[in-house]
Design a protein around this motif. Sequence first.
Motif, PDB file in Angstrom:
ATOM      1  N   GLY A 518       0.803  -1.211   0.000  1.00  0.00           N
ATOM      2  CA  GLY A 518       0.000   0.000   0.000  1.00  0.00           C
ATOM      3  C   GLY A 518       0.833   1.256   0.000  1.00  0.00           C
ATOM      4  O   GLY A 518       0.593   2.196  -0.760  1.00  0.00           O
ATOM      5  N   SER A 519       1.820   1.292   0.889  1.00  0.00           N
ATOM      6  CA  SER A 519       2.728   2.436   0.964  1.00  0.00           C
ATOM      7  C   SER A 519       4.058   1.940   1.497  1.00  0.00           C
ATOM      8  O   SER A 519       4.141   0.868   2.079  1.00  0.00           O
ATOM      9  CB  SER A 519       2.171   3.533   1.883  1.00  0.00           C
ATOM     10  OG  SER A 519       2.097   3.069   3.227  1.00  0.00           O
ATOM     11  N   MET A 520       5.083   2.726   1.256  1.00  0.00           N
ATOM     12  CA  MET A 520       6.397   2.383   1.791  1.00  0.00           C
ATOM     13  C   MET A 520       6.582   3.201   3.067  1.00  0.00           C
ATOM     14  O   MET A 520       6.935   4.380   3.028  1.00  0.00           O
ATOM     15  CB  MET A 520       7.501   2.690   0.779  1.00  0.00           C
ATOM     16  CG  MET A 520       8.874   2.224   1.230  1.00  0.00           C
ATOM     17  SD  MET A 520      10.151   2.543   0.002  1.00  0.00           S
ATOM     18  CE  MET A 520       9.687   1.375  -1.259  1.00  0.00           C
ATOM     19  N   GLY A 521       6.329   2.568   4.182  1.00  0.00           N
ATOM     20  CA  GLY A 521       6.346   3.269   5.459  1.00  0.00           C
ATOM     21  C   GLY A 521       4.946   3.336   6.025  1.00  0.00           C
ATOM     22  O   GLY A 521       3.947   3.093   5.340  1.00  0.00           O
ATOM     23  N   PRO A 550      10.566   9.283  10.511  1.00  0.00           N
ATOM     24  CA  PRO A 550      10.585   8.141  11.446  1.00  0.00           C
ATOM     25  C   PRO A 550       9.659   8.411  12.632  1.00  0.00           C
ATOM     26  O   PRO A 550       9.299   9.558  12.885  1.00  0.00           O
ATOM     27  CB  PRO A 550      12.050   8.093  11.901  1.00  0.00           C
ATOM     28  CG  PRO A 550      12.803   8.902  10.899  1.00  0.00           C
ATOM     29  CD  PRO A 550      11.859   9.966  10.448  1.00  0.00           C
ATOM     30  N   PRO A 551       9.316   7.370  13.395  1.00  0.00           N
ATOM     31  CA  PRO A 551       9.607   5.952  13.132  1.00  0.00           C
ATOM     32  C   PRO A 551       8.636   5.373  12.111  1.00  0.00           C
ATOM     33  O   PRO A 551       7.586   5.953  11.842  1.00  0.00           O
ATOM     34  CB  PRO A 551       9.419   5.315  14.504  1.00  0.00           C
ATOM     35  CG  PRO A 551       8.384   6.177  15.170  1.00  0.00           C
ATOM     36  CD  PRO A 551       8.637   7.578  14.691  1.00  0.00           C
ATOM     37  N   GLY A 898       2.347  -5.635  10.611  1.00  0.00           N
ATOM     38  CA  GLY A 898       1.435  -4.687   9.973  1.00  0.00           C
ATOM     39  C   GLY A 898       2.011  -3.317   9.755  1.00  0.00           C
ATOM     40  O   GLY A 898       1.382  -2.482   9.112  1.00  0.00           O
ATOM     41  N   SER A 899       3.193  -3.039  10.271  1.00  0.00           N
ATOM     42  CA  SER A 899       3.799  -1.722  10.095  1.00  0.00           C
ATOM     43  C   SER A 899       5.209  -1.872   9.545  1.00  0.00           C
ATOM     44  O   SER A 899       5.852  -2.911   9.712  1.00  0.00           O
ATOM     45  CB  SER A 899       3.858  -0.972  11.429  1.00  0.00           C
ATOM     46  OG  SER A 899       4.839  -1.545  12.275  1.00  0.00           O
ATOM     47  N   THR A 900       5.648  -0.818   8.900  1.00  0.00           N
ATOM     48  CA  THR A 900       7.013  -0.824   8.380  1.00  0.00           C
ATOM     49  C   THR A 900       8.011  -0.915   9.518  1.00  0.00           C
ATOM     50  O   THR A 900       9.023  -1.609   9.414  1.00  0.00           O
ATOM     51  CB  THR A 900       7.269   0.446   7.558  1.00  0.00           C
ATOM     52  OG1 THR A 900       6.349   0.470   6.470  1.00  0.00           O
ATOM     53  CG2 THR A 900       8.683   0.479   7.015  1.00  0.00           C
ATOM     54  N   ARG A 901       7.732  -0.238  10.606  1.00  0.00           N
ATOM     55  CA  ARG A 901       8.620  -0.315  11.759  1.00  0.00           C
ATOM     56  C   ARG A 901       8.694  -1.750  12.281  1.00  0.00           C
ATOM     57  O   ARG A 901       9.781  -2.265  12.595  1.00  0.00           O
ATOM     58  CB  ARG A 901       8.135   0.632  12.867  1.00  0.00           C
ATOM     59  CG  ARG A 901       8.981   0.615  14.134  1.00  0.00           C
ATOM     60  CD  ARG A 901      10.342   1.215  13.906  1.00  0.00           C
ATOM     61  NE  ARG A 901      11.195   1.082  15.081  1.00  0.00           N
ATOM     62  CZ  ARG A 901      12.439   1.557  15.160  1.00  0.00           C
ATOM     63  NH1 ARG A 901      12.968   2.193  14.128  1.00  0.00           N
ATOM     64  NH2 ARG A 901      13.153   1.406  16.249  1.00  0.00           N
TER      65      ARG A 901
END
Length: 927
Positions: A518-521, A550-551, A898-901
Amino acid sequence: MQAASQRPAGKFAFELFVAVAVIGLVCALGPWWAVYEFNPDEGFNLQKAVLVSQGHALYSEIWSDQPPLLTYWLAVVHDLFPFSVVAARATVLLFAAVLAVSLFRVVARFEGLFAAAVSVILLASSSLFLELGVSVMIGLPAVTLALVAIDVATSGTPRSRAFHAAAAGGVFALALLTKMFVFIMVPAVLVALWFGVPRQVSNSMRATALSLVLFLIFAASVMAVVLAMLGLSAEQLVGTHLAARQSDEFAGIGGFRDLFSLLRHGALIPHWFVVLFGLAAFWVRPRSPLLIPMLWLVSGVAVLGFHRPLWNHQALILVPPLCWLGAAGFKSLFVPGERLGFAEMLLEKSGPRMRMSALAGVMVLIGVIAAHAVREVRHVRELFSSGPSIAEAAAQTRLALYDRGAGSLIVDHPIDAYYLHRGVPANLAVWSAKRVAIGQMPEAEVLEDIKAHPGSPVLLRRHSFTQGFLNRVADHVPAVAVSTQRYGGPDIHFFAPAGPASDLETRLLAQLPAVVAGSMGGVAGPNAGERLARPQSMNVLPDRSVVARPPGSAQELGACLVAASRIAQSRRLFLEAAGVGNALACVQTRNGGWAEHASTMAGCTGNVGHASADEVETLDDGTMPSILYFSFDLADRFGELSLDKPAWLTGMIERALSFSVQSQLADGSWPQTIGGNRYHKLATLNDDTMTGMIRVLLVGYQRYHDPAYLAAARRGGDFLLRAQHKAGQTGFAQQYAESLEIEPARKFEPPAFSSLETGYAINALIDLHLVTGDKRFLVAAEAAADWLRSSQIAPETWARLYEVGINRPVYADRSGAVTYRLEDLSVSEQRSYRWIGGREVFPEIGVALDRMDKLRLGTKNLRDHDATVAAASLLAATPTARLPLTAAGGMAVADDLGSTRGFAVYCAGLVASAMQADAAVQDGTDP
């Protein structure tokens, strides 16, 4: 009828000057030699030359829809300078210089030196001429040879007319054998032969007829000899163009409107000189040698106006006659015997008022022309200064990474292989849109070439392909899919043999497509497929957004992918990391910074610095430092793999560092947001904003040795020295006014000294001392560390904020009410901010104090300690983005990503486990 004039004395010096001036102008406009590709035809012509040099036969083995001469010419250049785009373009530049000299000679012969000089100036004002003057394409060399034929046909003495006519025929034959579209110039060349015979020669009609016969005989003879030696395919040479004309795909590309549009955009000033002066001059002198350029223009417009498809390089053939006719018309304004009617009236029969009005009109015209000339020059400068696009650089990276000395590469942009000193299969050298459109290059034929070259990488990025064809290619050569590619440019279909994948590579690549879908981050939103920039945000990100703050930013993902590619020696993971870099380059603002997030939905096909829709750049939470640290590491990884650093990466870094300097405020500080209001525009230490900028600029200086980076870092350090409180509280606050008064930020952040921000400041001051040797920074760091030690509210425990003057902990709620007891805040507000903690809550305080202790033992002790700290995490110098290298992080399962982090932490954990396994093997402790 006007005859050819005698050669003016000293004319050779003018001609030499014209040649040198044209070459000098083109070189001064920009590094044309560094442009990746001006036109796909460059790759076709270069690869045909390579194949001919290798002994392949043109037309029978090498498909070609163009005459053979330039191919053989370029093959000689290739033999002398193998795989040199510069040498091939320099060859065309020499043709461009000859074209300018020939135009000068012919116009000077009939119109005088002034008109000749104007004609060359008009030629040099044409962006069509300037661009094609360094493009490895056949149009300009062919036009040059045809104009040389006119020059030869109209020069000489009565005794040498026969020789010159024969020579002109031979040269014009060479022009036809370079590109057949110069047949447009046949009427002009024949008329030139007529004007080449002085009228005073007795029996001039007979002499003219003899010249025409000799011209035709020698033209036919040279063509016959060359074709007998080199061969030719009428089906490829003629049938292809006839078929393209009937193709629906090219039905809308051409026509008189498109032709005049190309001339207006590529030769605007010559075009208007003809409209304003040239046509009137021909009207006054219709039987003069101006008939030559007029016939040239008329026949050219008539043919090209009906041609399909029509490209800009074909319109070039009309530029020299425009310059010739326009220069002659302009000269006629000043010659009484040839003066145009309106000029005669204005100069000799009008009153002073009309003359002044005419002069004003001329000045306006000159201004308009000058403005257009500046625009043309700017366009050419931008074109010549453009490095490889992101797509071109990605192609080179993929091919270089997977090329293992294959004899040929399968590419639909042949120049991609040429830059790697590789050829392509003979049948694929001209993989043109025309050939595809008319069905002369079916997918089945391409597939046969792929089968015939097992082990060769396949890179497809120009044409559209059916999914069935791509699947069949993958049956023979494994597909190398790059999930992050969707953010950084057009689709690239890449196939290459690959070895066995490591467990680290397998596990990461299994999860990565979903993470960047969906998105990068950002983090997963409340609904399926939705992404949010931050957990507390409720705004859904547009598709293909890149989060820079960030984050949970793109650079955190990229940093771990670089580390994973290094420990696993994985080419796939490296390409994914490069894709993250592409994405960040795509959303870098014009100024060189980044917004908190921006979408790449509009596409990203150009070079570095593609402007994002949101021009509000942020420095909050270490946005700029974390992107730069990731970019530095990515650049190093390119070097480790012996790959050229792509222009988009070096450009992105340069622009980011320049932005870091330019965004510094006059007092040496940095704000949280560029162009922000309220507390966002204040000098900000909160979340390592300005202290992080100081540290990354010092790293930039150590890497690139630009004194501007060091000077900016020192100015930031000087600000810290001025801002540091001197009356017992030698700490630092979160933000400052221009007067250095401590300012509040959010309602729960009252004016106060901050332990965490003091830790950030100490680290920046220590780095400044290490790089500059300036002891003032060391003294300030020691004083700040002393304040931290004296401000503990329990052993190794600090409050976040301390009241100014009293130095007791202070807290505030979301309404702004200040209290001195944490218990006075609601439970939710106690947990929503780091109010109290030790090293685990405020790690930068512990880092700063430890560094001070090590520095007291000597600089080497500190550097060894810093190296150990840096090795324990990724993005170690950016607290908000830091990824600890602990094996525990790799215990996450797919449902927790579920998150980029979250994925970055998972990735760092896998990297840590792989590093531990490698260390155990090296130590001999692995079972």
